[in-house]
Design a protein around this motif. Structure first.
Motif, PDB file in Angstrom:
ATOM      1  N   HIS A 220       1.229  -0.939   0.096  1.00 58.39           N
ATOM      2  CA  HIS A 220       0.138  -0.116   0.219  1.00 58.39           C
ATOM      3  C   HIS A 220       1.183   1.196   0.583  1.00 58.39           C
ATOM      4  O   HIS A 220       1.361   1.379   0.845  1.00 58.39           O
ATOM      5  CB  HIS A 220      -1.142  -0.285   1.259  1.00 58.39           C
ATOM      6  N   GLY A 221       0.648   1.669  -1.375  1.00 61.90           N
ATOM      7  CA  GLY A 221       1.872   3.193  -1.049  1.00 61.90           C
ATOM      8  C   GLY A 221       1.358   4.676  -0.678  1.00 61.90           C
ATOM      9  O   GLY A 221       2.000   4.854  -0.023  1.00 61.90           O
ATOM     10  N   GLY A 222       0.134   4.500   0.123  1.00 61.57           N
ATOM     11  CA  GLY A 222      -0.564   4.754   1.376  1.00 61.57           C
ATOM     12  C   GLY A 222      -0.672   4.953   2.340  1.00 61.57           C
ATOM     13  O   GLY A 222      -1.162   6.012   2.751  1.00 61.57           O
ATOM     14  N   ARG A 223       0.136   3.736   2.664  1.00 59.81           N
ATOM     15  CA  ARG A 223       0.471   3.443   4.202  1.00 59.81           C
ATOM     16  C   ARG A 223       1.686   3.628   5.038  1.00 59.81           C
ATOM     17  O   ARG A 223       2.849   2.937   4.264  1.00 59.81           O
ATOM     18  CB  ARG A 223      -0.123   1.708   4.255  1.00 59.81           C
ATOM     19  N   TRP A 226       4.469   0.989   5.804  1.00 64.55           N
ATOM     20  CA  TRP A 226       4.069  -0.507   5.365  1.00 64.55           C
ATOM     21  C   TRP A 226       5.055  -0.491   4.112  1.00 64.55           C
ATOM     22  O   TRP A 226       4.935  -1.644   4.185  1.00 64.55           O
ATOM     23  CB  TRP A 226       2.899  -0.700   5.143  1.00 64.55           C
ATOM     24  N   ALA A 300       7.223  13.015   5.073  1.00 64.24           N
ATOM     25  CA  ALA A 300       6.557  13.070   6.730  1.00 64.24           C
ATOM     26  C   ALA A 300       5.398  12.080   7.248  1.00 64.24           C
ATOM     27  O   ALA A 300       5.862  12.031   8.586  1.00 64.24           O
ATOM     28  CB  ALA A 300       5.389  14.166   6.438  1.00 64.24           C
ATOM     29  N   GLY A 301       5.296  10.959   6.507  1.00 65.32           N
ATOM     30  CA  GLY A 301       3.880  10.288   6.971  1.00 65.32           C
ATOM     31  C   GLY A 301       4.988   9.452   7.924  1.00 65.32           C
ATOM     32  O   GLY A 301       4.789   8.733   8.979  1.00 65.32           O
ATOM     33  N   GLN A 371      -1.752   1.971  10.695  1.00 66.73           N
ATOM     34  CA  GLN A 371      -3.007   3.138  10.879  1.00 66.73           C
ATOM     35  C   GLN A 371      -3.214   3.918  11.726  1.00 66.73           C
ATOM     36  O   GLN A 371      -4.569   4.144  10.807  1.00 66.73           O
ATOM     37  CB  GLN A 371      -3.945   0.919  11.020  1.00 66.73           C
ATOM     38  N   ARG A 373      -2.178   6.702  11.424  1.00 68.05           N
ATOM     39  CA  ARG A 373      -1.681   7.309  10.853  1.00 68.05           C
ATOM     40  C   ARG A 373      -1.931   7.901   9.951  1.00 68.05           C
ATOM     41  O   ARG A 373      -1.952   7.129   8.919  1.00 68.05           O
ATOM     42  CB  ARG A 373      -0.537   8.074  11.105  1.00 68.05           C
ATOM     43  N   PRO A 374      -3.674   8.012   9.633  1.00 68.40           N
ATOM     44  CA  PRO A 374      -4.172   9.047   8.593  1.00 68.40           C
ATOM     45  C   PRO A 374      -3.564   9.672   7.295  1.00 68.40           C
ATOM     46  O   PRO A 374      -2.640  10.612   8.183  1.00 68.40           O
ATOM     47  CB  PRO A 374      -5.953   8.914   8.286  1.00 68.40           C
ATOM     48  N   LEU A 375      -2.979  10.352   6.494  1.00 65.59           N
ATOM     49  CA  LEU A 375      -2.423  11.264   5.766  1.00 65.59           C
ATOM     50  C   LEU A 375      -3.174  12.061   5.634  1.00 65.59           C
ATOM     51  O   LEU A 375      -2.426  13.193   5.586  1.00 65.59           O
ATOM     52  CB  LEU A 375      -2.147   9.706   4.057  1.00 65.59           C
ATOM     53  N   LEU A 376      -4.433  12.457   6.194  1.00 68.02           N
ATOM     54  CA  LEU A 376      -4.910  13.751   5.364  1.00 68.02           C
ATOM     55  C   LEU A 376      -4.764  14.468   7.605  1.00 68.02           C
ATOM     56  O   LEU A 376      -4.977  13.629   8.289  1.00 68.02           O
ATOM     57  CB  LEU A 376      -6.165  13.428   5.113  1.00 68.02           C
TER      58      LEU A 376
ATOM     59  N   HIS B 109       1.264  14.256   3.144  1.00 67.11           N
ATOM     60  CA  HIS B 109       1.205  14.148   3.914  1.00 67.11           C
ATOM     61  C   HIS B 109       1.760  15.624   4.513  1.00 67.11           C
ATOM     62  O   HIS B 109       2.427  15.841   4.583  1.00 67.11           O
ATOM     63  CB  HIS B 109       1.641  12.760   4.862  1.00 67.11           C
ATOM     64  N   PRO B 181      -5.422   5.863   0.782  1.00 63.20           N
ATOM     65  CA  PRO B 181      -5.054   7.212   1.485  1.00 63.20           C
ATOM     66  C   PRO B 181      -5.568   8.278   1.592  1.00 63.20           C
ATOM     67  O   PRO B 181      -4.912   9.233   2.452  1.00 63.20           O
ATOM     68  CB  PRO B 181      -3.920   7.625   0.164  1.00 63.20           C
ATOM     69  N   SER B 183      -8.662   8.485   3.413  1.00 65.34           N
ATOM     70  CA  SER B 183      -9.149   8.121   4.739  1.00 65.34           C
ATOM     71  C   SER B 183     -10.778   8.192   4.855  1.00 65.34           C
ATOM     72  O   SER B 183     -11.830   8.209   4.872  1.00 65.34           O
ATOM     73  CB  SER B 183      -9.035   8.728   5.635  1.00 65.34           C
TER      74      SER B 183
END
Lengths: 426, 284
Positions: A220-223, A226, A300-301, A371, A373-376, B109, B181, B183
């Motif tokens: 998952h690129g958005g995590r 991970w 940042a994430g 999990q 930390r959401p990206l937004l 982010h 991404p 949510s």
């Protein structure tokens, strides 16, 4: 000699019923959690939530943990066959059983984690989509499970046919399962050859099973935390450690309980411990390189996630876990090398147990922080496993334990040595 | 006992299987399609997004949100909740509105320092000076990670660019929530009961254990209407239309304004653009 091996099948002590009752109590915890969840929903039972909080909770860690243990069973047995490691042969079946019981154990937790368990297997089979990691995992897990069952069965046929006449209680069952096997030379050869090829096929399946679990998280690129090509090998290595550590504990306990010192040799367990020791060292190395990469110039994430692990809310379990991992390694290492003269099997067992606990914690640390930390810019969530979730863990542990004791009571768990081998020993 | 060779064993098994299959096909009546469906528990109507609508590939639905104009009143959030039968237990509903300090970036982010300056979703008063408001919902990405990871195809990308759900296929594994991404996806964690007079009959009511999210009001937009959130916006901060129509509102807005999309480095090609045309903060 065979009488010795058949002792658990012939006689049942009182403590067995006590253990059985304990297992039932434990498993009922799982059933209770499952029932509540079905009736009231995941939100009622677990500490999970979305979009703020953990979407997968400790269930995911438990699944990875049990799949990890199951990983090694058939692996050890297959390696024994392929590399002719004869000293491991007596504990091959005990190892295979780890696969056979922990995989369904993991599936039990998957069923618990899934929102609509009543249709989970059916829908994945009917609509399965090849791009999905879960479809890969369903495929490899079922292949692994069925191949393992066949493997276990073929390697058991001889023992069943030999034991059929010796065990009055289960004799007819054995005869039925042996399917007319007679212990002739050709038949033995045929089985050996089939098993050899099966072992050859099983090893890559085994690696794929846990790689896929790495992919479930690593793709998952958005995590943050991970997305990492390292995930699959890291998971495979974790599984190897997990499995060997459990195997050492299980074998030693069975050896002690049934006084099978002559069959399950000290040397065999010692070699398992040595292997575990070196694998743990590699695991430490992998962990260090991973955390250095995350901590040095993270995005940042990732910076946020690693911050919670190293100095934030997870640091209270992260640092003790890392310390325990190193201590576990040292225990195994010193027991094998410096104090090799006073080698004590229980020290190895202690080290293995410690490493197993650490592995569970590291799985938790892989699954949860990313999990939260959401990206937004959502507020950061928290997650604490509820008692129900722990209850489910105990329940599945009980399931695996119970499966072992039931199997031990019904089937011979150590391969009968060949007659000529026995005579050669004499 | 007579020994059975391997060949013979295969032969016998093959024969008995053939017999069994033949026997089955001749003896048992083949159930009609409906009966088959009821065996699979499908006798009730399917529960899915956009059931009685048809996707048209000449459309690509897109939205432009003017964060310069948005006052953070959350009318979109509540309008959506009512329109789409979202129960109270699905919280936040499909649209979430952020209150952000000026300077907080959302194209990636946000760094820790920016987050600490007071980004929040739980503000009680708006608009406040020195803050800007960011409504977020499903972006109906052109490269949706949630669709890729779905094991049953319960979530899918339709021809007109909408990412929709078929709730009856969903097994509730929540890997789409993990993969998204933004949510933007919600899960039915708890049982609920919607009063029947409040239910919008055009939108399926979801149930325990499945995932749901914004559908761009598929039941409205495919009939040529605007999504509810666009309709209720008091400051016209939301614009909706067809990206493929060169004379439409969306391409015009994108031409005339600088725009950004959320978390652009995740490579998802969202279909929601943000512009800052409104000048509510500029004091002469």
């Amino acid at each position: 000699m065979t009488e010795d091996l058949l002792r658990p099948v012939m006689r049942t002590e009182k403590i067995y019923y006590l253990l059985g009752a304990l297992v039932l109590v434990l498993f009922s915890l799982y059933i209770y959690t499952f029932y509540l969840q079905l009736a009231r929903g995941h939100g009622f039972v677990t500490g999970q939530s979305t979009p703020v909080g953990a979407v997968w909770g400790i269930y995911a860690a438990i699944i990875v943990f049990f799949i990890g243990i199951s990983h090694v069973g058939i692996g050890v047995s297959a390696a024994t066959r392929l590399l002719n490691l004869d000293y491991l042969k007596p504990l091959a079946r005990i190892a295979e059983l780890l696969t056979l019981f922990c995989l369904p154990g993991a599936v039990l937790v998957i069923a618990l984690d899934i929102g609509t368990p009543e249709r989970f297997i059916l829908n994945v089979m009917r609509y399965g989509r090849i791009t999905a990691p879960f479809v890969w995992s369903a495929t490899v897990i079922s292949v692994y499970l069925f191949a393992s069952i066949i493997y276990l069965y073929l390697s058991m046929r001889r023992d069943l046919s030999l034991a059929a006449d010796l065990v009055p209680r289960w004799g007819r069952l054995y005869k039925l399962l042996a399917l007319g096997y007679t212990d002739t030379h050709e038949e033995r050869e045929l089985h050996e050859r089939t098993l050899w090829w099966l072992a050859l096929v099983l090893i890559p399946i085994m690696v794929s099973v846990h790689s896929v679990y790495g992919f479930v998280f690593g793709l998952h690129g958005g995590r943050p935390g991970w997305f990492n090509p390292f995930m699959a090998p890291f998971f495979v290595l974790g599984a190897i450690i997990n499995g060997f550590a459990t195997l050492i504990v299980v074998v030693t306990i069975i050896r002690k309980v049934y006084k099978w010192e002559q069959f399950l040799s000290l040397q065999a367990i010692r070699n398992l411990g040595r292997f575990l020791c070196w694998m743990t060292l590699i695991y430490i190395y992998f962990s260090v390189s991973e955390y250095i990469t995350y901590a040095y110039t993270p995005l940042a994430g990732e910076a946020y996630v690693i911050q919670t692990v190293l100095v934030g809310e997870f640091s209270i379990i992260f640092w003790p876990a890392m310390a325990a991992l190193i201590i576990g390694f040292l225990i195994l290492f010193l027991n094998q090398t410096v104090f090799s003269g006073q080698f004590n099997i229980w020290i190895t067992v202690a080290g293995a147990t410690l490493i197993n606990i650490v592995l569970f914690v590291t799985r938790y640390l892989i699954v949860i922080p990313s999990q939260l930390r959401p990206l937004l810019p959502f507020p950061s969530g928290t997650y604490t496993p509820t008692l129900y979730e722990w209850g489910a863990f105990l329940g599945v542990t009980g399931f695996v334990f119970g499966a072992y004791i039931v199997f031990l009571k019904i089937f011979p768990v150590i391969e009968f040595p060949l007659i000529d081998e026995v005579e050669a020993k004499k | 006992m007579k020994r059975i060779g391997r060949r013979e064993f295969i032969k016998i098994t093959g024969r008995s299987l053939t017999l069994l299959l033949l026997g089955k096909s001749t003896m048992l009546p083949i159930p009609p399609p409906d009966a088959k469906a009821s065996i699979l528990g499908k006798d009730k109507k399917e529960i899915a997004d956009g059931l009685d609508t048809v996707a048209d590939s000449r459309n690509q639905f897109a939205m432009v949100k003017d964060v310069g104009a948005c006052i953070g009143c959350r009318r979109c959030m509540w309008g959506c909740k009512k329109e789409n039968n979202t129960p109270d237990v699905v919280s936040p509903p499909w649209i979430e509105v952020f209150e952000l300090p000026i300077g907080t970036s959302v194209t990636t982010h946000p760094p820790l320092r920016d987050l600490r300056k007071g980004a929040t979703t739980s503000y009680t008063e708006s608009p406040k000076e020195g803050k800007w408001y960011l409504p977020v919902q499903c972006n109906h990405c052109d490269n949706p990670p949630c669709v890729k990871v779905c094991p049953t195809g319960a979530t899918y990308k339709d021809k007109d660019g909408l990412v929709l759900m078929n709730y009856d296929k969903c097994i509730g594994c929540r890997i789409c929530i993990v993969a998204c991404p933004y949510s933007a996806r919600r899960f039915n964690w708890l049982e609920f009961k919607l009063p029947s007079e409040e239910v919008n009959p055009l939108v399926p009511v979801r149930y325990l254990g499945v995932v749901e999210k914004c559908t761009f009001c598929v039941h409205r937009v495919r009939e040529g209407k605007l999504p509810r959130c666009v309709e209720v916006c008091p400051v016209r901060a939301r614009h909706f239309g067809n990206l493929k129509d060169p004379k439409g509102e969306i391409p015009k807005l994108l031409k005339a304004n600088m725009s950004f999309r959320l978390l652009e480095d995740t490579n998802t090609y969202p279909n929601i653009w943000y512009i800052t045309r409104g000048k509510k903060w500029v004091k002469e």
